[in-house]
Design an enzyme around this catalytic site. Structure first.
Site, PDB file in Angstrom:
ATOM      1  N   ARG A 106       0.850  -1.185   0.000  1.00  0.00           N
ATOM      2  CA  ARG A 106       0.000   0.000   0.000  1.00  0.00           C
ATOM      3  C   ARG A 106       0.886   1.236   0.000  1.00  0.00           C
ATOM      4  NH1 ARG A 106      -2.688   0.701   6.072  1.00  0.00           N
ATOM      5  NH2 ARG A 106      -0.777   1.261   7.160  1.00  0.00           N
ATOM      6  N   CYS A 110       4.452   8.375  -5.334  1.00  0.00           N
ATOM      7  CA  CYS A 110       5.337   9.506  -5.065  1.00  0.00           C
ATOM      8  C   CYS A 110       4.467  10.696  -4.665  1.00  0.00           C
ATOM      9  CB  CYS A 110       6.155   9.824  -6.311  1.00  0.00           C
ATOM     10  SG  CYS A 110       6.938  11.452  -6.286  1.00  0.00           S
ATOM     11  N   GLU A 145      -2.773   7.740   7.178  1.00  0.00           N
ATOM     12  CA  GLU A 145      -1.446   7.591   7.767  1.00  0.00           C
ATOM     13  C   GLU A 145      -0.334   8.076   6.828  1.00  0.00           C
ATOM     14  OE1 GLU A 145      -2.224   3.896  10.877  1.00  0.00           O
ATOM     15  OE2 GLU A 145      -1.289   3.463   8.936  1.00  0.00           O
ATOM     16  N   GLU A 301      -7.842   5.117  15.370  1.00  0.00           N
ATOM     17  CA  GLU A 301      -7.481   3.703  15.295  1.00  0.00           C
ATOM     18  C   GLU A 301      -6.756   3.276  16.559  1.00  0.00           C
ATOM     19  OE1 GLU A 301      -5.324   2.194  11.951  1.00  0.00           O
ATOM     20  OE2 GLU A 301      -6.404   3.435  10.512  1.00  0.00           O
ATOM     21  N   LYS A 350      -4.849 -10.072   8.412  1.00  0.00           N
ATOM     22  CA  LYS A 350      -5.866 -11.034   8.853  1.00  0.00           C
ATOM     23  C   LYS A 350      -5.682 -11.465  10.299  1.00  0.00           C
ATOM     24  CE  LYS A 350      -3.350 -14.839   6.570  1.00  0.00           C
ATOM     25  NZ  LYS A 350      -2.415 -13.940   5.833  1.00  0.00           N
ATOM     26  N   HIS A 352      -4.606  -9.270  12.587  1.00  0.00           N
ATOM     27  CA  HIS A 352      -4.812  -8.060  13.380  1.00  0.00           C
ATOM     28  C   HIS A 352      -6.189  -8.160  14.015  1.00  0.00           C
ATOM     29  CE1 HIS A 352      -5.371  -3.868  14.469  1.00  0.00           C
ATOM     30  NE2 HIS A 352      -4.169  -3.559  14.032  1.00  0.00           N
TER      31      HIS A 352
END
Length: 675
Positions: A106, A110, A145, A301, A350, A352
């Site tokens: 992910r 740039c 993020e 989060e 998966k 997490h």
């Protein structure tokens, strides 16, 4: 909707549509009030260039609206779809070694790429036009993020953008050469077109060039955010806009970004295997609260239990998730959200944890999450209340960047670790603390702590001096006030802009060898112990030594000093004192400044904070959080009721003493006149 928002990331595209109805039913049962939706949905809503498929997302938002669940709607631009990098490989970032970063994870873009930005803005225009006025839309979540994986790009596109940024900053190549000290090592530039990013070189790249590239990289990320925000403000005026920052995140200057965020938002993942991680959390939470002058912020989060990305991913033990969630609220959060609602069956995350685990509703995690939702819903009056602090701790991203560029007296100097060493004694003493940049107005604080400001401008140094002259108490630690904004040493002897204020001169730096400590003594034993990491050879120029080094080459030289200056005093620390000594020092300075804790005499490991309604309608909330695993008893100065007590009768009954279970939480309420 008033109250503490509760919920998490919702990623329905990972599941067949028949699961969505169950999600809504379970969310309502868990008291979910808000979800963040669409963060990684770009490939789903634009499967091919210019081909839009929003029908499935319409159904998702419509269902959430019918369930009364607000949506923090993501702009979906955090990770480009595969077709974009295939058609335009020039959007892919490169490292300082020239190696391209490929799709498959992910954040593979740039930040300076005009192609990426154009496609991102086009997507945001579609989203904002389609969902403007939608009943579920509560706020916008831009990107995700920033700088998490692509912190800097060193490709040719970035090089050209860097040269543009330098022209705007310096105006002339002569000014750049002066700022970068390019007379050293024959680095003088004749034209901006000769300037490159600080790519991998035979030895140390120019430190000022590295510093400016860190500034530029932060600005490039922020420009991506601002390009999307402009669309949102134009098409959905009045809808708040934010993005999720990360804790102690070096690439992104939270203070610079805060001016462009309608509300601060944070992702924070405590480490169950780090026994003092609640102190790191305290620092970051206070920074979020302080960045917009005390405005409540959002925890967007956290993990209900284990994460998937550490070398060892321990689960949160029973009670820890509740405790750490309430800690965020106690330090100013008006939202407690998780990643994510339903645990993924595939993909990199998966394992997490999620609010709804693989095991379903009959799990410890889901039971604890649901209980937390009920608790937060029971105290809606907390939302909007604020905290006040009489102590400020200074932090500055430019100094951080400059400090950790190579070719220093020691590579062991770590901004975050040094900041926490100074924050810990305030946190443990239950003294409220704002984390602010050196440009912030300081006159309202009784005490200002400067852990390390290696880079300090002459203007900010004068602000510190004026603060002390006016009666403030200032604590400054080692290796501060050394260079200016261009990483050029201030002439006149270390620390030149602070010498008069501190009443001393640092003749020479003596960084300590790895693992070595240095003995410190003085103050009738008050400051007897050890320091580590660093030491300095100090000559007094009006200051008084409170403690000295008692061994080694610096034996007899000052280690801790105090200098009366104007109506205040400036204290200086020439080493990193062990925690016990740092606590003794800051306790002494606090006493001189007249700063008291929230509640005196609390057992070690019990945190106390206060949030109050600035308008006096909802009263005062005192939070007690037991970060120990065994129960403790707390004596209260006046009888107060615990709103989280087990029964309604107990919650309404004021008491003079309260027992906190291990990892226990109490919210003591004092109603205001408007309650």
């Amino acid at each position: 909707m008033r109250g503490i928002h509760f919920g998490g990331d919702y990623n329905p595209e990972q599941w067949p549509e028949e699961v969505w109805a169950e999600d809504l039913k379970l969310m309502k049962a868990a008291q979910v009030t808000m979800v963040t939706a669409g963060i990684f949905s770009w490939a789903k809503v634009e499967p091919r260039p210019g081909e839009w498929d929003f029908g499935w997302f319409d159904r998702v938002l419509d269902g959430l609206a019918r369930a009364g669940i607000a949506v923090c709607l993501a702009t979906m631009t955090a990770s480009p779809p595969p077709w974009l990098s295939r058609a335009h490989p020039e959007i892919l970032p490169e490292g300082p070694d020239g190696q391209r970063r490929w799709p498959g994870g992910r954040q593979h873009y740039c930040p300076s790429s005009p192609v990426y930005r154009a496609h991102a803005v086009r997507l945001v225009e579609q989203l904002a036009a389609r969902y403007a006025g939608h009943p579920a839309l509560a706020m916008w979540h831009v990107g995700n993020e920033y700088g998490c994986h692509t912190r800097q790009c060193f490709c040719e596109v970035s090089a050209g953008d860097f040269r543009r940024w330098l022209r705007e900053r310096y105006g002339s190549i002569e000014a750049l050469n002066e700022a970068w000290s390019t007379a050293f090592w024959s680095q003088g530039y004749g034209d901006f077109d000769e300037v490159l990013p600080p790519r991998t070189a035979p030895t140390f790249p120019n430190p000022a060039q590295q510093l400016d590239y860190l500034r530029f990289s932060d600005a490039a990320l922020r420009d991506c955010y601002l390009a999307e925000k402009e669309v949102l403000e134009r098409l959905t005026p009045g809808v708040p806009v934010t993005t999720n920052l990360m804790p102690q995140h070096k690439p992104v200057d939270a203070f610079a970004w805060s001016a462009h965020m309608d509300v601060m938002a944070l992702d924070f993942y405590q480490d169950p295997y780090a026994p003092d991680d609640h102190i790191r959390a305290g620092y970051v939470f206070d920074l979020m609260r302080s960045a917009r002058d005390g405005q409540p912020w959002l925890l967007l989060e956290q993990a209900p239990s284990a994460v998937n990305w550490r070398p060892r991913n321990g689960p949160k033990p029973p009670g820890a998730m509740r405790l750490w969630s309430w800690q965020a609220v106690a330090q100013g959060a008006d939202a407690v959200l998780f990643f994510q609602w339903r645990q993924s069956l595939g993909g990199a995350e998966k394992f997490h944890s999620a609010m709804l685990p693989h095991g379903g509703t009959d799990t410890r995690i889901h039971r604890e999450v649901t209980a937390l939702g009920r608790e937060l819903a029971s105290l809606p009056e907390i939302a909007g209340t604020r905290s006040r602090a009489e102590v400020a701790l200074l932090a500055d991203w430019h100094s951080w960047w400059a400090l950790e560029v190579d070719s220093k007296p020691s590579t062991a100097l770590n901004h975050s670790a040094i900041a926490l060493a100074h924050y810990r004694p305030l946190f443990e003493a239950n003294v409220p603390c704002d984390i602010v940049p050196p440009q912030r107005e300081l006159t309202g604080y009784r005490l200002v702590v400067v852990p390390n400001l290696y880079l300090l401008t002459a203007r900010d140094a004068e602000r510190l001096a004026a603060y002390v002259r006016g009666g403030g108490q200032l604590v400054v630690s080692f290796f501060s006030g050394i260079v200016d904004e261009h990483d050029r040493v201030h002439p006149g002897g270390y620390p030149a802009p602070l010498r008069e204020l501190l009443g001393l001169r640092v003749e020479e730096f003596w960084p300590l060898e790895a693992g070595r400590t240095v003995a410190v003594g003085g103050g009738d034993g008050q400051y007897t112990g050890a320091g580590d990491l660093w030491s300095e050879a100090i000559d007094l120029e009006g200051a008084r030594a409170l403690a000295s080094f008692t061994e080694g080459e610096l034996a007899g030289r000052p280690a801790v000093t105090r200098h009366a200056y104007g109506r205040g005093a400036a204290w200086y620390v020439a080493t990193r004192l062990e925690p016990r000594l740092m606590r003794a020092l800051l306790d002494a300075v606090r006493a001189a400044a007249g700063v008291a804790p929230v509640l005196p005499g609390l057992p070690d490991g019990v945190q106390a904070t206060v949030r109050e309604d600035p308008e006096g309608r909802y009263g005062r909330f005192t939070f007690l959080l037991n970060h120990r695993t065994e129960p403790v008893e707390v004596a209260l100065p006046v009888p107060l009721a615990d709103a989280l007590a087990d029964t309604p009768e107990a919650a309404a009954e004021p008491a003079e003493r309260i027992t906190l279970t291990g990892r226990g939480v109490a919210v003591l309420t004092e109603p205001g006149p408007g309650a």
